[in-house]
Design a protein around this motif. Sequence first.
Motif, PDB file in Angstrom:
ATOM      1  N   SER A 112       0.825  -1.197   0.000  1.00  0.00           N
ATOM      2  CA  SER A 112       0.000   0.000   0.000  1.00  0.00           C
ATOM      3  C   SER A 112       0.868   1.260   0.000  1.00  0.00           C
ATOM      4  N   LEU A 113       0.626   2.162  -0.938  1.00  0.00           N
ATOM      5  CA  LEU A 113       1.389   3.408  -0.999  1.00  0.00           C
ATOM      6  C   LEU A 113       1.129   4.255   0.240  1.00  0.00           C
ATOM      7  N   ASP A 114      -0.117   4.324   0.677  1.00  0.00           N
ATOM      8  CA  ASP A 114      -0.430   5.100   1.875  1.00  0.00           C
ATOM      9  C   ASP A 114       0.335   4.562   3.075  1.00  0.00           C
ATOM     10  N   TYR A 115       0.430   3.247   3.183  1.00  0.00           N
ATOM     11  CA  TYR A 115       1.150   2.627   4.299  1.00  0.00           C
ATOM     12  C   TYR A 115       2.643   2.940   4.225  1.00  0.00           C
ATOM     13  N   ILE A 116       3.203   2.869   3.009  1.00  0.00           N
ATOM     14  CA  ILE A 116       4.630   3.155   2.842  1.00  0.00           C
ATOM     15  C   ILE A 116       4.932   4.613   3.170  1.00  0.00           C
ATOM     16  N   LEU A 117       4.100   5.536   2.683  1.00  0.00           N
ATOM     17  CA  LEU A 117       4.323   6.953   2.982  1.00  0.00           C
ATOM     18  C   LEU A 117       4.202   7.218   4.480  1.00  0.00           C
ATOM     19  N   THR A 118       3.227   6.578   5.119  1.00  0.00           N
ATOM     20  CA  THR A 118       3.060   6.731   6.561  1.00  0.00           C
ATOM     21  C   THR A 118       4.281   6.213   7.311  1.00  0.00           C
ATOM     22  N   GLU A 119       4.800   5.035   6.874  1.00  0.00           N
ATOM     23  CA  GLU A 119       5.990   4.466   7.519  1.00  0.00           C
ATOM     24  C   GLU A 119       7.190   5.391   7.376  1.00  0.00           C
ATOM     25  N   ILE A 120       7.358   5.962   6.184  1.00  0.00           N
ATOM     26  CA  ILE A 120       8.493   6.859   5.954  1.00  0.00           C
ATOM     27  C   ILE A 120       8.397   8.079   6.863  1.00  0.00           C
ATOM     28  N   LEU A 121       7.235   8.720   6.872  1.00  0.00           N
ATOM     29  CA  LEU A 121       7.063   9.925   7.680  1.00  0.00           C
ATOM     30  C   LEU A 121       7.145   9.619   9.173  1.00  0.00           C
ATOM     31  N   THR A 122       6.564   8.494   9.596  1.00  0.00           N
ATOM     32  CA  THR A 122       6.565   8.127  11.005  1.00  0.00           C
ATOM     33  C   THR A 122       7.961   7.783  11.497  1.00  0.00           C
TER      34      THR A 122
END
Length: 349
Positions: A112-122
């Motif tokens: 999931s792109l949303d999950y990957i972006l969230t992981e990066i930012l988090t």
Amino acid sequence: MTSSPSSQVINQNFNCCSQSFHNNTKEVLLDKLSNTSTGFHDLTIAPKITYFYDRTTELNTLSHWLIDQNARLISVLGLSGIGKTTLVKQFVDLNLQHFDIIIWKNIKLSPSLDYILTEILTSINPDSILADNKLTQILNLFRDKKCLIILDDVQELMIKGQFAGHYQSEYRDYQTFFTMITETEHKSSLILISQEKCQEMISLDQELYPVQCLDLERLQDIEILRNYGLLEQENRSRLIELYEGNPAYLNLTEHSLIITESIKLRLNQIFERLSLIEQEILIELSQDNHPVSREQLRERLSLSSIDLINGLDSLNRRYLINIIQFDQILFSVSPVIREYIKVCCHQQK
């Protein structure tokens, strides 16, 4: 230079979203990064390199694109096992100092792109995430810090059983993401590692779009066989020829061309991704030990001209056929693919 309509829409949306980005959150994030003198590196799931064989040219190419040219989107492509992930990891290990942030993600683990972006930012600052506009947050980060994001196994985003490069419906947001990476001004880079090529990985005009594509070819270094303790000097070159310099195959064989269970499993996964048209073409090509022309294939197969052309193009995007240019264009498959198909067909009878 006049921007394309798609570029104008994306830029308008980006500018609109940028206005809604909370300045306080952005300042907190950048302040944390500026206090990290060694940079932020998340390579938890990146592979550990045991051996690295002669890829000096490829390493220099990546260095030129990423460090000298600041290419924003780079794809490293090739057949399964050829060494794509190892090459990128070696580049990262040698160039940590050139990037403020380096993060490695694998699509198999988190598609999931949303999950990957969230992981990066988090992972950078868990207190900075906004529920909305994560693309905007990522692009702001890319503009303010020199980031290198690696996405491995990108072929997992594509539909199985169809021609190469078609996204599954739930992952089409990656197309928007990749487009924004290339059309928005920033100083960061994204590396895509994949077994098949999609349209976003092809640069139609490198002056307009900072996209680069590295097709990884077979290894010629016989040291790979010496490290595996295989054969006398005179037989090493022959094995490399048979297995087309693929490290994933060479470390499993001995004296001749053998389809081990490990090789079979790897090729089963590749074959399952093919469309029925591609499978039919590949099986027919495997009947010959010599290259054949498109006309010869057309005579043997009950395929329309357009299906044959599209099938060959898709197999080429998957790095499963060899294209040879003589007086006419000829097609062939590797000895490994040929032997694999013979073994599989024999077992099915």
